[in-house]
Scaffold this active site. Structure first.
Site, short mmCIF file in Angstrom:
data_model
loop_
_atom_site.label_atom_id
_atom_site.label_comp_id
_atom_site.label_asym_id
_atom_site.label_seq_id
_atom_site.Cartn_x
_atom_site.Cartn_y
_atom_site.Cartn_z
N SER A 124 0.85 -1.20 0.00
CA SER A 124 0.00 0.00 0.00
C SER A 124 0.88 1.24 0.00
O SER A 124 1.98 1.24 0.57
CB SER A 124 -0.85 -0.01 1.27
N TYR A 148 -2.05 -0.76 10.73
CA TYR A 148 -2.35 -1.39 9.43
C TYR A 148 -1.15 -1.23 8.49
O TYR A 148 -0.67 -2.19 7.88
CB TYR A 148 -3.62 -0.77 8.81
N LYS A 152 1.84 -3.95 6.61
CA LYS A 152 2.30 -4.00 5.21
C LYS A 152 3.83 -3.84 5.16
O LYS A 152 4.52 -4.53 4.40
CB LYS A 152 1.64 -2.90 4.39
P1 NAD Z 1 -11.19 -6.60 0.93
O1 NAD Z 1 -11.45 -6.57 2.39
O2 NAD Z 1 -12.35 -6.40 0.01
O3 NAD Z 1 -10.46 -7.96 0.53
C1 NAD Z 1 -9.61 -8.67 1.42
C2 NAD Z 1 -10.10 -10.10 1.47
O4 NAD Z 1 -9.28 -10.85 2.36
C3 NAD Z 1 -11.53 -10.24 1.98
O5 NAD Z 1 -12.28 -10.97 1.05
C4 NAD Z 1 -11.37 -10.97 3.31
O6 NAD Z 1 -12.49 -11.79 3.57
C5 NAD Z 1 -10.10 -11.75 3.10
N1 NAD Z 1 -9.34 -12.09 4.31
C6 NAD Z 1 -8.93 -11.27 5.32
N2 NAD Z 1 -8.26 -11.97 6.24
C7 NAD Z 1 -8.21 -13.26 5.80
C8 NAD Z 1 -7.64 -14.45 6.32
N3 NAD Z 1 -7.00 -14.48 7.49
N4 NAD Z 1 -7.78 -15.58 5.61
C9 NAD Z 1 -8.44 -15.59 4.42
N5 NAD Z 1 -9.01 -14.50 3.90
C10 NAD Z 1 -8.89 -13.34 4.58
O7 NAD Z 1 -10.05 -5.54 0.62
P2 NAD Z 1 -9.49 -4.96 -0.76
O8 NAD Z 1 -9.83 -3.52 -0.80
O9 NAD Z 1 -9.89 -5.85 -1.87
O10 NAD Z 1 -7.94 -5.07 -0.48
C11 NAD Z 1 -7.18 -6.17 -0.89
C12 NAD Z 1 -5.76 -6.03 -0.40
O11 NAD Z 1 -5.22 -4.81 -0.91
C13 NAD Z 1 -5.62 -5.94 1.12
O12 NAD Z 1 -4.46 -6.61 1.51
C14 NAD Z 1 -5.48 -4.46 1.37
O13 NAD Z 1 -4.76 -4.20 2.55
C15 NAD Z 1 -4.71 -4.02 0.14
N6 NAD Z 1 -4.90 -2.60 -0.19
C16 NAD Z 1 -6.16 -2.11 -0.31
C17 NAD Z 1 -6.35 -0.77 -0.61
C18 NAD Z 1 -7.74 -0.18 -0.70
O14 NAD Z 1 -7.88 1.04 -0.53
N7 NAD Z 1 -8.79 -0.97 -0.96
C19 NAD Z 1 -5.25 0.06 -0.82
C20 NAD Z 1 -3.96 -0.49 -0.71
C21 NAD Z 1 -3.81 -1.83 -0.39
C1 WQD Z 2 -9.50 10.03 0.82
C2 WQD Z 2 -9.75 11.50 1.15
C3 WQD Z 2 -10.20 11.95 3.46
C4 WQD Z 2 -14.04 9.92 3.72
C5 WQD Z 2 -7.06 4.91 2.87
C6 WQD Z 2 -6.05 4.21 3.74
C7 WQD Z 2 -4.89 3.74 2.91
C8 WQD Z 2 -5.35 2.93 1.71
C9 WQD Z 2 -6.46 3.57 0.95
C10 WQD Z 2 -5.17 0.58 2.14
C11 WQD Z 2 -9.07 11.96 2.43
C12 WQD Z 2 -11.38 12.30 2.60
C13 WQD Z 2 -12.83 10.44 3.26
C14 WQD Z 2 -15.09 10.82 4.04
C15 WQD Z 2 -13.68 12.65 3.40
N1 WQD Z 2 -5.85 1.64 2.09
N2 WQD Z 2 -12.67 11.77 3.10
N3 WQD Z 2 -14.87 12.16 3.85
O1 WQD Z 2 -7.24 7.91 3.69
O2 WQD Z 2 -6.24 8.30 1.38
O3 WQD Z 2 -6.44 6.03 2.27
O4 WQD Z 2 -7.49 4.01 1.84
O5 WQD Z 2 -3.98 0.43 2.04
O6 WQD Z 2 -4.05 3.02 3.75
O7 WQD Z 2 -5.60 5.11 4.73
O8 WQD Z 2 -8.48 7.20 1.58
O9 WQD Z 2 -10.80 7.25 0.81
O10 WQD Z 2 -10.34 7.23 3.31
O11 WQD Z 2 -9.81 9.27 1.99
O12 WQD Z 2 -13.55 13.87 3.26
O13 WQD Z 2 -16.20 10.43 4.46
O14 WQD Z 2 -11.15 11.69 1.36
O15 WQD Z 2 -10.03 12.89 4.49
O16 WQD Z 2 -8.66 13.26 2.23
P1 WQD Z 2 -7.05 7.47 2.32
P2 WQD Z 2 -9.93 7.67 1.96
#
Ligand code: NAD
Ligand code: WQD
Length: 338
Positions: A124, A148, A152
């Site tokens: 991330s 969190y 990572k």
């Molecule tokens: P998500 O929650 O939709 O998907 C994660 C999946 O992992 C879920 O289906 C959950 O049921 C499964 N899971 C969690 N713990 C588990 C375990 N112990 N065993 C088996 N399954 C398990 O999330 P997403 O948004 O699709 O994110 C996917 C990956 O990408 C995550 O690792 C997340 O940290 C990373 N990521 C997400 C974002 C974002 O903003 N969505 C940004 C950067 C990184």
């Molecule tokens: C985006 C912008 C908020 C909600 C998060 C995690 C990051 C990554 C992606 C996994 C910010 C603003 C939000 C609301 C708002 N996940 N906001 N009102 O914080 O950039 O990233 O998701 O790895 O680790 O921290 O994304 O979508 O929460 O926020 O004004 O109700 O929207 O303040 O400026 P963020 P976000």
């Protein structure tokens, strides 16, 4: 190739499974459904016209995971499974470290025992933390600001050490920026449990009438319109990046790091207005205090992924919002029955 996808029923995982099937790969999904629905895979199968093997398995259960690897000749793993809510990780750090870090260690042990050493990991942008200048570049020192993010970072360290110790590993660390949007069919998309933490899912629920109004967290940042800037990336572009990464590392040993972002910073107002254009009318919103832990502005330098993977984003913020809105409008309660 047979690709095992952990977290494959989740938001990014389900879109990536679709892209893998369309690229000709076979897929085995491992998920414990803690934050997702089995229905996502039914729809992926319907869209792809192909079947996926599903194992309802927790990564913390090493014996069950071993059984899955015993049954399938896996060639590579894409590892999405993990808990991802920053605020929850501050409240429940032990649960986050156990699930994300121990779950990954179990996966790596089982992979190693089965001679499977090709892995694409969901890292991330949050690993860059608040001390780096923007845009973020892969060679920067990392240092996450919350539990969190530190899961990572720790997993990145573990994978780097493994790659350094044993040249048989082929590892991609993908640092995603802010994934939004949905497949253009509107059949699969993001389905958060409870109140959405993230901006676009929250706006989508306001648009569909599930939430009263958007609270805009902070209008006094030192940015062009006073709100935070982020690098939003369409989930289909992100998914294509995984297919490119798994194909690349399949034939190259080592540990590779790539930012997956667009290189463009968009403000909260930019996103709100793009979503309003998609819906066709304005949406209720109100300025609110800053949210703890938010950085004012960050975006990717995506040039390494372009150079190595020939990958770059192709979809605009308007397309992200149009596709996200189609999914939300057609599925007001997500995967749950209406
Ligand atoms: P998500 O929650 O939709 O998907 C994660 C999946 O992992 C879920 O289906 C959950 O049921 C499964 N899971 C969690 N713990 C588990 C375990 N112990 N065993 C088996 N399954 C398990 O999330 P997403 O948004 O699709 O994110 C996917 C990956 O990408 C995550 O690792 C997340 O940290 C990373 N990521 C997400 C974002 C974002 O903003 N969505 C940004 C950067 C990184
Ligand atoms: C985006 C912008 C908020 C909600 C998060 C995690 C990051 C990554 C992606 C996994 C910010 C603003 C939000 C609301 C708002 N996940 N906001 N009102 O914080 O950039 O990233 O998701 O790895 O680790 O921290 O994304 O979508 O929460 O926020 O004004 O109700 O929207 O303040 O400026 P963020 P976000």
């Amino acid at each position: 190739m047979k690709v095992l996808v952990t977290g494959g029923t989740g938001y990014i995982g389900s879109h990536t499974v679709l892209c893998l099937l369309q690229a000709g790969h076979d897929v085995v999904v491992v998920d414990n459904l803690v934050n997702s629905s089995r229905e996502s895979l039914n729809r992926v199968q319907e869209l792809a016209g192909r079947n996926v093997v599903f194992a309802h398995t927790d990564l913390l259960d090493e014996a069950a995971l071993t059984a899955v690897f015993d049954q399938h000749a896996v060639g590579a793993v894409i590892h999405f499974a993990g808990l991802k809510a920053v605020g929850e990780s501050v409240q429940q750090p032990l649960r986050y470290y156990h699930n994300n870090v121990t779950g990954t260690i179990n996966l790596l042990r089982v992979m190693d025992a089965h001679d499977v050493r090709t892995l694409v990991f969901s890292s991330s942008a949050t690993v860059y933390g608040g001390n780096n200048a923007v845009p973020y570049v892969e060679k920067m020192d990392i240092g996450a600001d919350n539990p969190y993010g530190r899961t990572k970072e720790q997993i990145e360290d573990i994978l780097s050490d493994i790659g350094a110790a044993d040249s048989r590993w082929h590892i991609a660390l993908l640092r995603y920026f802010n994934p939004v949007g949905a497949h253009e069919s509107g059949r699969i998309g993001e389905d958060p449990l409870g109140i959405p933490n993230n901006l676009v899912p929250f706006i989508a629920q306001v648009a569909v009438g599930r939430r009263e109004k958007l609270m805009i967290f902070g209008g006094d940042y030192d940015t062009p319109d006073g709100t935070c800037l982020r690098d939003y990336i369409h989930v289909m572009d992100l998914s294509e990046g995984h297919v490119a990464a798994v194909d690349y590392v399949a034939s190259r040993a080592g540990v590779f790091r790539w930012n997956l972002g667009s290189g463009i910073g968009s403000s909260v107002f930019d996103v709100l207005h793009a979503f309003e254009r998609a819906v066709g009318h304005t949406l209720p919103s109100e300025l609110a205090p800053r949210r703890d832990g938010d950085l004012p502005a960050f975006w990717a330098d995506p040039s390494a992924a372009l150079a190595d993977l020939s990958w770059s984003t192709s979809k605009s913020l308007d397309e992200m919002c149009q596709d996200h809105w189609r999914w939300q409008k057609n599925n007001p309660n997500g995967y749950a029955a209406p």
